[in-house]
Design a protein around this motif. Structure first.
Motif, PDB file in Angstrom:
ATOM      1  N   LEU A   1       0.819  -1.216   0.000  1.00 26.91           N
ATOM      2  CA  LEU A   1       0.000   0.000   0.000  1.00 26.91           C
ATOM      3  C   LEU A   1       0.852   1.265   0.000  1.00 26.91           C
ATOM      4  O   LEU A   1       0.485   2.264  -0.608  1.00 26.91           O
ATOM      5  CB  LEU A   1      -0.927   0.017   1.226  1.00 26.91           C
ATOM      6  CG  LEU A   1      -2.131  -0.902   1.173  1.00 26.91           C
ATOM      7  CD1 LEU A   1      -2.801  -0.962   2.543  1.00 26.91           C
ATOM      8  CD2 LEU A   1      -3.119  -0.424   0.123  1.00 26.91           C
ATOM      9  N   LEU A   2       1.993   1.208   0.667  1.00 27.19           N
ATOM     10  CA  LEU A   2       2.855   2.382   0.809  1.00 27.19           C
ATOM     11  C   LEU A   2       3.924   2.499  -0.271  1.00 27.19           C
ATOM     12  O   LEU A   2       4.656   3.482  -0.291  1.00 27.19           O
ATOM     13  CB  LEU A   2       3.533   2.353   2.184  1.00 27.19           C
ATOM     14  CG  LEU A   2       2.585   2.447   3.373  1.00 27.19           C
ATOM     15  CD1 LEU A   2       3.329   2.175   4.671  1.00 27.19           C
ATOM     16  CD2 LEU A   2       1.913   3.814   3.405  1.00 27.19           C
ATOM     17  N   SER A   3       3.998   1.547  -1.171  1.00 26.70           N
ATOM     18  CA  SER A   3       5.088   1.525  -2.138  1.00 26.70           C
ATOM     19  C   SER A   3       4.836   2.374  -3.379  1.00 26.70           C
ATOM     20  O   SER A   3       5.582   2.295  -4.331  1.00 26.70           O
ATOM     21  CB  SER A   3       5.424   0.088  -2.532  1.00 26.70           C
ATOM     22  OG  SER A   3       4.338  -0.477  -3.226  1.00 26.70           O
ATOM     23  N   GLY A   4       3.813   3.162  -3.376  1.00 27.88           N
ATOM     24  CA  GLY A   4       3.591   4.091  -4.468  1.00 27.88           C
ATOM     25  C   GLY A   4       3.062   3.461  -5.734  1.00 27.88           C
ATOM     26  O   GLY A   4       3.809   3.181  -6.650  1.00 27.88           O
ATOM     27  N   GLY A   5       1.791   3.211  -5.772  1.00 28.48           N
ATOM     28  CA  GLY A   5       1.156   2.722  -6.971  1.00 28.48           C
ATOM     29  C   GLY A   5       1.001   1.220  -7.050  1.00 28.48           C
ATOM     30  O   GLY A   5       0.304   0.731  -7.914  1.00 28.48           O
ATOM     31  N   ALA A   6       1.672   0.496  -6.193  1.00 27.95           N
ATOM     32  CA  ALA A   6       1.535  -0.960  -6.237  1.00 27.95           C
ATOM     33  C   ALA A   6       0.147  -1.348  -5.751  1.00 27.95           C
ATOM     34  O   ALA A   6      -0.387  -0.760  -4.824  1.00 27.95           O
ATOM     35  CB  ALA A   6       2.596  -1.616  -5.367  1.00 27.95           C
ATOM     36  N   THR A   7      -0.418  -2.313  -6.394  1.00 26.35           N
ATOM     37  CA  THR A   7      -1.730  -2.804  -5.989  1.00 26.35           C
ATOM     38  C   THR A   7      -1.558  -3.790  -4.847  1.00 26.35           C
ATOM     39  O   THR A   7      -0.799  -4.750  -4.965  1.00 26.35           O
ATOM     40  CB  THR A   7      -2.423  -3.515  -7.171  1.00 26.35           C
ATOM     41  OG1 THR A   7      -2.498  -2.600  -8.259  1.00 26.35           O
ATOM     42  CG2 THR A   7      -3.804  -3.994  -6.778  1.00 26.35           C
ATOM     43  N   PRO A   8      -2.241  -3.545  -3.720  1.00 27.75           N
ATOM     44  CA  PRO A   8      -2.106  -4.484  -2.598  1.00 27.75           C
ATOM     45  C   PRO A   8      -2.762  -5.813  -2.935  1.00 27.75           C
ATOM     46  O   PRO A   8      -3.647  -5.870  -3.787  1.00 27.75           O
ATOM     47  CB  PRO A   8      -2.849  -3.784  -1.455  1.00 27.75           C
ATOM     48  CG  PRO A   8      -3.840  -2.917  -2.144  1.00 27.75           C
ATOM     49  CD  PRO A   8      -3.187  -2.483  -3.443  1.00 27.75           C
ATOM     50  N   PRO A   9      -2.319  -6.856  -2.281  1.00 27.90           N
ATOM     51  CA  PRO A   9      -2.972  -8.149  -2.510  1.00 27.90           C
ATOM     52  C   PRO A   9      -4.405  -8.100  -1.998  1.00 27.90           C
ATOM     53  O   PRO A   9      -4.722  -7.342  -1.082  1.00 27.90           O
ATOM     54  CB  PRO A   9      -2.129  -9.123  -1.684  1.00 27.90           C
ATOM     55  CG  PRO A   9      -1.492  -8.275  -0.646  1.00 27.90           C
ATOM     56  CD  PRO A   9      -1.298  -6.918  -1.258  1.00 27.90           C
ATOM     57  N   ALA A  10      -5.249  -8.888  -2.617  1.00 28.01           N
ATOM     58  CA  ALA A  10      -6.631  -8.969  -2.150  1.00 28.01           C
ATOM     59  C   ALA A  10      -6.633  -9.599  -0.761  1.00 28.01           C
ATOM     60  O   ALA A  10      -6.006 -10.626  -0.538  1.00 28.01           O
ATOM     61  CB  ALA A  10      -7.459  -9.803  -3.113  1.00 28.01           C
ATOM     62  N   LEU A  11      -7.312  -8.952   0.154  1.00 28.43           N
ATOM     63  CA  LEU A  11      -7.390  -9.456   1.519  1.00 28.43           C
ATOM     64  C   LEU A  11      -8.535 -10.457   1.607  1.00 28.43           C
ATOM     65  O   LEU A  11      -9.683 -10.118   1.334  1.00 28.43           O
ATOM     66  CB  LEU A  11      -7.634  -8.297   2.485  1.00 28.43           C
ATOM     67  CG  LEU A  11      -7.585  -8.597   3.959  1.00 28.43           C
ATOM     68  CD1 LEU A  11      -6.204  -9.119   4.363  1.00 28.43           C
ATOM     69  CD2 LEU A  11      -7.921  -7.359   4.756  1.00 28.43           C
ATOM     70  N   PRO A  12      -8.240 -11.704   1.963  1.00 28.12           N
ATOM     71  CA  PRO A  12      -9.321 -12.696   2.065  1.00 28.12           C
ATOM     72  C   PRO A  12     -10.353 -12.282   3.102  1.00 28.12           C
ATOM     73  O   PRO A  12     -10.006 -11.724   4.145  1.00 28.12           O
ATOM     74  CB  PRO A  12      -8.594 -13.971   2.504  1.00 28.12           C
ATOM     75  CG  PRO A  12      -7.150 -13.736   2.244  1.00 28.12           C
ATOM     76  CD  PRO A  12      -6.941 -12.262   2.301  1.00 28.12           C
ATOM     77  N   ALA A  13     -11.611 -12.565   2.827  1.00 30.05           N
ATOM     78  CA  ALA A  13     -12.689 -12.222   3.761  1.00 30.05           C
ATOM     79  C   ALA A  13     -12.517 -12.929   5.097  1.00 30.05           C
ATOM     80  O   ALA A  13     -12.985 -12.451   6.118  1.00 30.05           O
ATOM     81  CB  ALA A  13     -14.040 -12.572   3.148  1.00 30.05           C
ATOM     82  N   HIS A  14     -11.828 -14.058   5.105  1.00 28.45           N
ATOM     83  CA  HIS A  14     -11.649 -14.819   6.335  1.00 28.45           C
ATOM     84  C   HIS A  14     -10.384 -14.413   7.104  1.00 28.45           C
ATOM     85  O   HIS A  14     -10.081 -15.009   8.125  1.00 28.45           O
ATOM     86  CB  HIS A  14     -11.647 -16.319   6.033  1.00 28.45           C
ATOM     87  CG  HIS A  14     -10.522 -16.753   5.143  1.00 28.45           C
ATOM     88  ND1 HIS A  14     -10.505 -16.470   3.805  1.00 28.45           N
ATOM     89  CD2 HIS A  14      -9.402 -17.423   5.407  1.00 28.45           C
ATOM     90  CE1 HIS A  14      -9.399 -16.965   3.274  1.00 28.45           C
ATOM     91  NE2 HIS A  14      -8.703 -17.547   4.230  1.00 28.45           N
ATOM     92  N   ALA A  15      -9.680 -13.379   6.631  1.00 34.15           N
ATOM     93  CA  ALA A  15      -8.497 -12.897   7.344  1.00 34.15           C
ATOM     94  C   ALA A  15      -8.943 -12.160   8.604  1.00 34.15           C
ATOM     95  O   ALA A  15      -9.997 -11.518   8.637  1.00 34.15           O
ATOM     96  CB  ALA A  15      -7.685 -11.967   6.455  1.00 34.15           C
ATOM     97  N   VAL A  16      -8.136 -12.259   9.646  1.00 32.19           N
ATOM     98  CA  VAL A  16      -8.459 -11.615  10.918  1.00 32.19           C
ATOM     99  C   VAL A  16      -7.236 -10.900  11.480  1.00 32.19           C
ATOM    100  O   VAL A  16      -6.106 -11.255  11.173  1.00 32.19           O
ATOM    101  CB  VAL A  16      -8.971 -12.638  11.966  1.00 32.19           C
ATOM    102  CG1 VAL A  16     -10.294 -13.239  11.551  1.00 32.19           C
ATOM    103  CG2 VAL A  16      -7.955 -13.727  12.215  1.00 32.19           C
ATOM    104  N   THR A  17      -7.501  -9.902  12.291  1.00 34.04           N
ATOM    105  CA  THR A  17      -6.422  -9.252  13.025  1.00 34.04           C
ATOM    106  C   THR A  17      -6.153 -10.060  14.290  1.00 34.04           C
ATOM    107  O   THR A  17      -6.986 -10.872  14.712  1.00 34.04           O
ATOM    108  CB  THR A  17      -6.800  -7.819  13.426  1.00 34.04           C
ATOM    109  OG1 THR A  17      -7.902  -7.876  14.343  1.00 34.04           O
ATOM    110  CG2 THR A  17      -7.167  -6.969  12.216  1.00 34.04           C
ATOM    111  N   ARG A  18      -5.012  -9.826  14.910  1.00 35.32           N
ATOM    112  CA  ARG A  18      -4.697 -10.514  16.159  1.00 35.32           C
ATOM    113  C   ARG A  18      -5.738 -10.166  17.217  1.00 35.32           C
ATOM    114  O   ARG A  18      -6.267 -11.040  17.906  1.00 35.32           O
ATOM    115  CB  ARG A  18      -3.295 -10.125  16.631  1.00 35.32           C
ATOM    116  CG  ARG A  18      -2.883 -10.801  17.911  1.00 35.32           C
ATOM    117  CD  ARG A  18      -1.438 -10.414  18.286  1.00 35.32           C
ATOM    118  NE  ARG A  18      -0.990 -11.183  19.405  1.00 35.32           N
ATOM    119  CZ  ARG A  18      -1.220 -10.857  20.678  1.00 35.32           C
ATOM    120  NH1 ARG A  18      -1.899  -9.763  20.962  1.00 35.32           N
ATOM    121  NH2 ARG A  18      -0.777 -11.615  21.656  1.00 35.32           N
TER     122      ARG A  18
END
Length: 137
Positions: free
Chosen positions: A65-82
């Motif tokens: 996200l911070l690398s200037g124009g790079a598309t972030p990977p799609a975040l899976p709906a089942h991903a969770v934060t700690r």
């Protein structure tokens, strides 16, 4: 072991509530918190729930996200934060155990944390605790 059942979380309980010694929650549950509650209901009093889900705050996502124009990977709906995972485990009436995660790319993660953590008002180790593991176990 008397039996091992491998079913997707949406398939329903393969055995009576309160009868499992170990439940492994892995895969792609549509609602991780609901899947944790359902898995917890299967556990015997001294049973163990082992969860393996992707980390929604993984440092590679932030890096892209911070690398200037790079598309972030799609975040899976089942991903969770700690924090979300621990809250879901506690809400299911379980006591979370913090298993130290393996950090693939540990040196690259540490270098990124050293650059980004001060901007977030965090110590690098605090940022790494939530962002280094690609998956929560």
């Amino acid at each position: 072991y008397e039996a091992v059942h491998a079913l997707p979380p949406e398939a329903g309980a393969p055995l009576p509530a309160g009868s499992a010694d170990l439940v492994l929650l892995r895969g792609r549950p549509a609602d991780p918190a609901a899947a944790i509650r359902a898995a917890a209901a299967l556990l015997a009093e001294d049973g163990v729930l082992l969860v393996d889900l992707p980390n929604a705050e993984h440092w590679r996502i932030a890096e892209r996200l911070l690398s200037g124009g790079a598309t972030p990977p799609a975040l899976p709906a089942h991903a969770v934060t700690r924090a979300g995972l621990l809250a879901a485990i506690e809400a299911a009436g379980l006591v979370p155990l913090d298993v130290p995660p393996a950090w693939p790319e540990a040196e690259a993660a540490r270098a990124f944390a050293a650059r980004i953590a001060p901007a977030l008002g965090l110590a690098p180790e605090a940022y790494l605790r939530r962002a280094a593991p690609p998956r929560w176990i």
